[in-house]
Design a protein around this motif. Structure first.
Motif, PDB file in Angstrom:
ATOM      1  N   SER A   1      41.548  45.831  17.227  1.00 44.32           N
ATOM      2  CA  SER A   1      42.026  44.452  15.703  1.00 44.32           C
ATOM      3  C   SER A   1      40.960  43.575  16.662  1.00 44.32           C
ATOM      4  CB  SER A   1      42.921  44.835  15.996  1.00 44.32           C
ATOM      5  OG  SER A   1      43.705  46.146  15.317  1.00 44.32           O
ATOM      6  N   LEU A   2      39.824  43.878  17.243  1.00 48.90           N
ATOM      7  CA  LEU A   2      39.258  43.192  17.690  1.00 48.90           C
ATOM      8  C   LEU A   2      39.243  41.990  16.786  1.00 48.90           C
ATOM      9  CD1 LEU A   2      36.139  44.395  20.144  1.00 48.90           C
ATOM     10  CD2 LEU A   2      38.285  42.580  20.656  1.00 48.90           C
ATOM     11  N   LYS A   3      38.761  40.935  17.195  1.00 48.52           N
ATOM     12  CA  LYS A   3      38.953  39.292  16.249  1.00 48.52           C
ATOM     13  C   LYS A   3      38.091  38.457  17.050  1.00 48.52           C
ATOM     14  CE  LYS A   3      43.957  38.779  15.488  1.00 48.52           C
ATOM     15  NZ  LYS A   3      44.754  37.535  15.950  1.00 48.52           N
ATOM     16  N   PRO A   4      37.163  37.780  16.027  1.00 47.42           N
ATOM     17  CA  PRO A   4      35.938  36.928  16.753  1.00 47.42           C
ATOM     18  C   PRO A   4      36.564  35.669  18.054  1.00 47.42           C
ATOM     19  CG  PRO A   4      36.170  36.967  14.254  1.00 47.42           C
ATOM     20  CD  PRO A   4      37.033  37.753  14.295  1.00 47.42           C
ATOM     21  N   GLU A   5      37.751  35.478  17.388  1.00 46.82           N
ATOM     22  CA  GLU A   5      38.037  34.789  19.186  1.00 46.82           C
ATOM     23  C   GLU A   5      38.188  35.262  20.447  1.00 46.82           C
ATOM     24  OE1 GLU A   5      39.321  34.793  15.994  1.00 46.82           O
ATOM     25  OE2 GLU A   5      41.523  34.653  15.770  1.00 46.82           O
ATOM     26  N   ASP A   6      38.145  36.938  19.996  1.00 46.11           N
ATOM     27  CA  ASP A   6      38.034  37.475  21.344  1.00 46.11           C
ATOM     28  C   ASP A   6      36.811  37.963  21.959  1.00 46.11           C
ATOM     29  OD1 ASP A   6      40.230  40.141  19.563  1.00 46.11           O
ATOM     30  OD2 ASP A   6      40.801  39.067  21.185  1.00 46.11           O
ATOM     31  N   THR A   7      35.995  37.022  21.270  1.00 44.04           N
ATOM     32  CA  THR A   7      34.561  36.847  21.837  1.00 44.04           C
ATOM     33  C   THR A   7      34.475  36.170  23.493  1.00 44.04           C
ATOM     34  OG1 THR A   7      33.414  37.125  19.815  1.00 44.04           O
ATOM     35  CG2 THR A   7      31.749  36.359  21.824  1.00 44.04           C
ATOM     36  N   ALA A   8      34.145  37.253  24.293  1.00 42.27           N
ATOM     37  CA  ALA A   8      34.009  36.300  25.565  1.00 42.27           C
ATOM     38  C   ALA A   8      32.912  36.930  27.093  1.00 42.27           C
ATOM     39  CB  ALA A   8      35.504  35.731  25.546  1.00 42.27           C
ATOM     40  N   VAL A   9      32.830  36.621  27.652  1.00 47.21           N
ATOM     41  CA  VAL A   9      32.182  37.786  29.250  1.00 47.21           C
ATOM     42  C   VAL A   9      33.773  38.023  29.616  1.00 47.21           C
ATOM     43  CG1 VAL A   9      31.475  38.250  30.928  1.00 47.21           C
ATOM     44  CG2 VAL A   9      30.564  36.833  28.719  1.00 47.21           C
ATOM     45  N   TYR A  10      34.154  39.267  29.998  1.00 46.00           N
ATOM     46  CA  TYR A  10      35.116  39.849  30.752  1.00 46.00           C
ATOM     47  C   TYR A  10      34.929  39.677  32.247  1.00 46.00           C
ATOM     48  CZ  TYR A  10      37.545  39.666  25.941  1.00 46.00           C
ATOM     49  OH  TYR A  10      38.319  39.642  24.681  1.00 46.00           O
ATOM     50  N   TYR A  11      36.018  39.527  32.851  1.00 48.89           N
ATOM     51  CA  TYR A  11      36.231  40.176  34.417  1.00 48.89           C
ATOM     52  C   TYR A  11      36.646  41.235  34.846  1.00 48.89           C
ATOM     53  CZ  TYR A  11      32.445  36.219  34.050  1.00 48.89           C
ATOM     54  OH  TYR A  11      31.396  35.060  33.813  1.00 48.89           O
ATOM     55  N   CYS A  12      36.593  42.221  35.673  1.00 45.35           N
ATOM     56  CA  CYS A  12      37.319  42.498  36.077  1.00 45.35           C
ATOM     57  C   CYS A  12      37.994  41.997  37.666  1.00 45.35           C
ATOM     58  CB  CYS A  12      37.131  44.307  36.372  1.00 45.35           C
ATOM     59  SG  CYS A  12      38.291  45.204  37.964  1.00 45.35           S
ATOM     60  N   HIS A  13      39.052  41.557  38.393  1.00 44.55           N
ATOM     61  CA  HIS A  13      39.400  41.159  38.290  1.00 44.55           C
ATOM     62  C   HIS A  13      40.926  42.347  39.947  1.00 44.55           C
ATOM     63  CE1 HIS A  13      42.708  39.063  40.874  1.00 44.55           C
ATOM     64  NE2 HIS A  13      42.040  37.830  41.902  1.00 44.55           N
ATOM     65  N   ALA A  14      40.788  41.741  41.167  1.00 47.34           N
ATOM     66  CA  ALA A  14      41.758  42.800  42.605  1.00 47.34           C
ATOM     67  C   ALA A  14      41.916  42.005  43.183  1.00 47.34           C
ATOM     68  CB  ALA A  14      41.201  44.149  42.625  1.00 47.34           C
ATOM     69  N   TYR A  15      43.478  41.894  43.196  1.00 43.04           N
ATOM     70  CA  TYR A  15      43.496  41.073  44.053  1.00 43.04           C
ATOM     71  C   TYR A  15      44.427  41.476  45.608  1.00 43.04           C
ATOM     72  CZ  TYR A  15      47.630  38.328  46.047  1.00 43.04           C
ATOM     73  OH  TYR A  15      47.985  37.434  47.368  1.00 43.04           O
ATOM     74  N   ALA A  16      44.290  41.647  46.821  1.00 37.59           N
ATOM     75  CA  ALA A  16      45.232  42.594  48.377  1.00 37.59           C
ATOM     76  C   ALA A  16      45.304  41.576  48.304  1.00 37.59           C
ATOM     77  CB  ALA A  16      44.070  43.239  48.322  1.00 37.59           C
ATOM     78  N   SER A  17      46.978  41.689  48.990  1.00 36.74           N
ATOM     79  CA  SER A  17      47.253  40.849  50.307  1.00 36.74           C
ATOM     80  C   SER A  17      47.537  41.582  51.277  1.00 36.74           C
ATOM     81  CB  SER A  17      48.968  39.992  49.511  1.00 36.74           C
ATOM     82  OG  SER A  17      49.903  41.203  49.406  1.00 36.74           O
ATOM     83  N   TYR A  18      47.801  41.355  53.098  1.00 31.09           N
ATOM     84  CA  TYR A  18      47.945  42.277  53.812  1.00 31.09           C
ATOM     85  C   TYR A  18      48.935  41.118  54.771  1.00 31.09           C
ATOM     86  CZ  TYR A  18      43.532  44.564  52.210  1.00 31.09           C
ATOM     87  OH  TYR A  18      42.668  44.790  50.839  1.00 31.09           O
ATOM     88  N   PRO A  19      49.549  41.799  55.826  1.00 32.27           N
ATOM     89  CA  PRO A  19      50.253  41.153  57.012  1.00 32.27           C
ATOM     90  C   PRO A  19      49.219  40.241  57.347  1.00 32.27           C
ATOM     91  CG  PRO A  19      50.623  44.051  56.945  1.00 32.27           C
ATOM     92  CD  PRO A  19      49.232  43.206  55.848  1.00 32.27           C
ATOM     93  N   GLY A  20      50.115  39.221  57.876  1.00 29.71           N
ATOM     94  CA  GLY A  20      49.661  38.065  58.439  1.00 29.71           C
ATOM     95  C   GLY A  20      48.684  37.235  57.070  1.00 29.71           C
TER      96      GLY A  20
END
Length: 120
Positions: free
Chosen positions: A84-103
């Motif tokens: 159900s896409l709308k004109p306001e969904d127009t954009a560049v879409y980015y994938c993002h990943a977050y990782a945290s580690y000890p310390g």
């Protein structure tokens, strides 16, 4: 070096559907969460939604009920199904990943983005 590669963007008419994919270069369970962001022309980048390591998902209000995030751990893939896409969904879409580690080490990884244009 972690790589995230998006695919599946394109031009679609209002009311149509697209499925974006984000292929990670390593096991997606190495990340605390993976998200989809988008940035429209002249606007700030905004969080669309994400999936946590445990599988819980969250979405921005404007896409709830229309967008769905899923993952395929065997392929190290996270997908964004957009209906159900709308004109306001127009954009560049980015994938993002977050990782945290000890310390208290934390890392943010970004894909190169894929253009989604919703227009008749």
């Amino acid at each position: 070096q972690v790589q995230l590669v998006e695919s599946g963007g394109g031009l679609v008419q209002p009311g149509g559907s697209l499925r974006l994919s984000c292929a990670a270069s390593e096991n997606i369970f190495n990340f605390n969460r993976m998200d989809w962001y988008r940035q429209a022309p002249g606007k700030e980048r905004e969080l669309v939604g994400g999936i946590a390591r445990g599988g819980s998902t969250n979405y921005v209000e404007s896409v709830k009920g229309r967008f769905t995030i899923s993952r395929d751990s065997a392929k190290n893939l996270v997908s964004l199904q957009m209906n159900s896409l709308k004109p306001e969904d127009t954009a560049v879409y980015y994938c993002h990943a977050y990782a945290s580690y000890p310390g208290a080490l934390q890392y943010d990884y970004w894909g190169q983005g894929t253009q989604v244009t919703v227009s008749s």
